[in-house]
Design an enzyme around this catalytic site. Structure first.
Site, mmCIF file in Angstrom:
data_model
loop_
_atom_site.group_PDB
_atom_site.id
_atom_site.type_symbol
_atom_site.label_atom_id
_atom_site.label_comp_id
_atom_site.label_asym_id
_atom_site.label_seq_id
_atom_site.Cartn_x
_atom_site.Cartn_y
_atom_site.Cartn_z
ATOM 1 N N TYR A 142 50.039 37.138 48.416
ATOM 2 C CA TYR A 142 49.607 38.007 48.391
ATOM 3 C C TYR A 142 49.812 39.578 49.082
ATOM 4 O O TYR A 142 48.905 40.869 48.576
ATOM 5 C CB TYR A 142 47.705 38.006 48.093
ATOM 6 C CG TYR A 142 46.428 37.112 47.678
ATOM 7 C CD1 TYR A 142 47.409 35.750 46.992
ATOM 8 C CD2 TYR A 142 45.372 37.646 47.402
ATOM 9 C CE1 TYR A 142 46.201 35.808 45.441
ATOM 10 C CE2 TYR A 142 44.484 37.043 46.338
ATOM 11 C CZ TYR A 142 45.566 35.886 45.630
ATOM 12 O OH TYR A 142 44.461 36.058 44.223
ATOM 13 N N LYS A 188 54.684 23.061 47.127
ATOM 14 C CA LYS A 188 55.598 23.698 46.134
ATOM 15 C C LYS A 188 56.638 23.615 46.490
ATOM 16 O O LYS A 188 57.623 23.525 46.244
ATOM 17 C CB LYS A 188 55.333 24.205 45.467
ATOM 18 C CG LYS A 188 56.500 24.782 43.926
ATOM 19 C CD LYS A 188 56.037 23.606 43.089
ATOM 20 C CE LYS A 188 57.024 23.830 41.623
ATOM 21 N NZ LYS A 188 56.266 22.485 40.659
ATOM 22 N N ASP A 220 51.000 22.121 40.809
ATOM 23 C CA ASP A 220 51.378 21.127 39.603
ATOM 24 C C ASP A 220 50.360 19.944 39.293
ATOM 25 O O ASP A 220 50.013 20.068 38.177
ATOM 26 C CB ASP A 220 52.354 20.968 38.666
ATOM 27 C CG ASP A 220 53.596 20.626 39.475
ATOM 28 O OD1 ASP A 220 53.388 20.215 40.777
ATOM 29 O OD2 ASP A 220 55.004 20.179 38.662
ATOM 30 N N ASP A 244 43.195 30.141 45.079
ATOM 31 C CA ASP A 244 42.940 30.387 44.051
ATOM 32 C C ASP A 244 42.929 30.107 42.967
ATOM 33 O O ASP A 244 41.562 29.799 42.334
ATOM 34 C CB ASP A 244 43.884 32.006 44.019
ATOM 35 C CG ASP A 244 42.567 33.215 42.761
ATOM 36 O OD1 ASP A 244 41.971 32.987 42.552
ATOM 37 O OD2 ASP A 244 43.315 33.964 41.923
ATOM 38 N N ASP A 248 38.947 27.707 41.123
ATOM 39 C CA ASP A 248 38.267 28.301 40.089
ATOM 40 C C ASP A 248 38.766 27.097 38.644
ATOM 41 O O ASP A 248 37.649 26.213 38.732
ATOM 42 C CB ASP A 248 39.457 29.375 39.416
ATOM 43 C CG ASP A 248 38.864 30.684 38.481
ATOM 44 O OD1 ASP A 248 37.995 30.565 40.380
ATOM 45 O OD2 ASP A 248 38.637 30.920 38.420
HETATM 46 C C1 IPM Z 1 38.934 35.657 44.223
HETATM 47 C C2 IPM Z 1 39.024 36.532 43.700
HETATM 48 C C3 IPM Z 1 39.734 37.847 44.441
HETATM 49 C C4 IPM Z 1 41.567 36.740 44.572
HETATM 50 C C5 IPM Z 1 40.480 38.656 43.272
HETATM 51 C C6 IPM Z 1 38.822 39.368 43.274
HETATM 52 C C7 IPM Z 1 41.025 39.915 44.059
HETATM 53 O O1 IPM Z 1 39.573 35.480 42.415
HETATM 54 O O2 IPM Z 1 37.572 35.546 45.069
HETATM 55 O O3 IPM Z 1 39.049 34.389 44.439
HETATM 56 O O4 IPM Z 1 42.518 36.603 44.061
HETATM 57 O O5 IPM Z 1 40.764 36.380 45.702
HETATM 58 MG MG MG Z 2 39.626 33.694 42.007
#
Ligand code: IPM
Ligand code: MG
Length: 355
Positions: A142, A188, A220, A244, A248
């Site tokens: 990032y 990885k 993975d 990240d 999710d």
């Molecule tokens: C998160 C979000 C952020 C990230 C974005 C909105 C920049 O997806 O907090 O997980 O990628 O960190």
């Molecule tokens: Mg995110």
């Protein structure tokens, strides 16, 4: 009476609605636990860009650093997607994390028994899931240089220094000591040099925590294992982008991304926010699920302010509301007794605390 200064960053989309509910619950818990909150709002994201031309005005950083904690809603939306990168809401958020030095992002994923049917996975696979993704937040791909693009090429760099890895690894091991003493470090290392350094460094740090069992997993495989058998995980230690993605994925074990909170902590003050986004498609309709934000407020009490009893009260009240069958629309199909608005859920949780 103790007084805590909280910076509220409501942001875009559903951000303001869900923060309002968390504030309702914080006020309920403060009145019964003997402390007081003083709130100050600050701008970030698309709304900040619209008002000041900058998604992260300096005032927001200053206010935040002068408070005891930051409670954050969500930012972004299609409206701002075509702006130059540095003007976009997401760039404001990344800069904010960096300025506050919040290098450790804690993302718990728990499956509430009451919502066992809400997940797309079988109840037998997810019952009892309680894991914590510990994600490095201000390094990796990032932020790595060089990065950029021209007409025909785009590039980013995944880079970690040994010190950055040591720092986040300590967080993961310390958290594991409070839980079931297992850390799975995600990398990885079969392909990436940066991951090889990651793995070696985590192993060195692990020597300081002989009680914690450390394992390693390629990212993975981890993505696959999270779906196959999520209960094998306790603390998952990851770099920025892997965390990240996996957080999710982990959130869907619980059935709705609207349930999961997060804490971003570091040397200075912490930022507490739901892991979901600003959901502009449902903004202003009173149907957003405020539980992830209420739960983030609970993490703020627990991890930043040391108000453990108050945090426990909020967690209990959330569970009770779910148990009694109160659901926002995202969870309406799952054993709902009553489908509630955003603000009704906030009031129900707040009332359970006061009673
Ligand atoms: C998160 C979000 C952020 C990230 C974005 C909105 C920049 O997806 O907090 O997980 O990628 O960190
Ligand atoms: Mg995110």
């Amino acid at each position: 009476m103790k007084n805590y200064k909280i910076t509220l960053i409501k942001g875009d989309g559903i951000g303001p609605e869900i923060i309002d509910e968390a504030v309702k619950v914080l006020d309920a818990v403060s009145s019964c636990c003997g402390f007081h909150f003083e709130y100050d709002e600050a701008l970030m994201g698309g709304c900040a860009y619209d008002m000041t031309g900058d998604p992260l005005p300096q005032e927001t950083i200053t206010k935040s650093l002068n408070s005891d904690a930051v409670l954050f809603g969500a930012i972004g939306g299609e409206k701002w997607d075509r702006l130059p990168r540095e003007k976009r809401p997401e760039s404001g958020l990344l800069r904010f994390r960096k300025e506050l030095g919040v290098y450790a992002n804690l993302r718990p994923a728990i499956v509430y028994d009451e919502l066992i049917n809400a997940s797309s996975l079988k109840p037998s696979v997810i019952k009892g899931v309680d894991l914590m993704v510990v994600r490095e937040l201000i390094g990796g791909i990032y932020f790595g240089e060089p990065k950029g693009r021209d007409e025909s090429k785009g590039w980013n760099t995944m880079v970690y220094t040994r010190d950055e890895i040591v720092r986040i690894a300590h967080n993961a091991f310390k958290i594991a000591m409070e839980r079931s003493k297992r850390v799975c470090s995600i990398d990885k290392a079969n392909v990436l040099d940066v991951s090889q350094l990651w793995r070696e460094t985590v192993e060195e740090v692990a020597k300081e925590y002989p009680e914690v069992a450390l394992s390693h997993m390629y990212v993975d495989n981890a993505a696959m294992q999270l779906i196959r058998d999520p209960k094998q995980f306790d603390v998952m230690l990851t770099g920025n982008i892997f965390g990240d993605i996996l957080s999710d994925e982990a959130s869907m074990l619980s059935g709705s991304i609207g349930l999961l909170p997060s804490a971003s902590v570091g040397a200075k003050i912490g930022v507490y926010e739901p892991i979901h986004g600003s959901a502009p498609d449902i903004a202003g309709q009173g149907i957003a699920n405020p539980i992830a934000t209420i739960s983030s407020a609970s993490m703020m009490l627990r991890y930043e302010l040391g108000e453990i009893e108050a945090a426990d009260k909020i967690d209990e009240a959330i569970k009770k509301a779910l148990k009694e069958g109160y659901r926002t629309q995202d969870l309406a199909q799952f054993d709902a007794k009553e489908v509630c608005s955003t603000s009704e859920i906030g009031s129900i949780v707040a009332n359970y605390i006061v009673r």
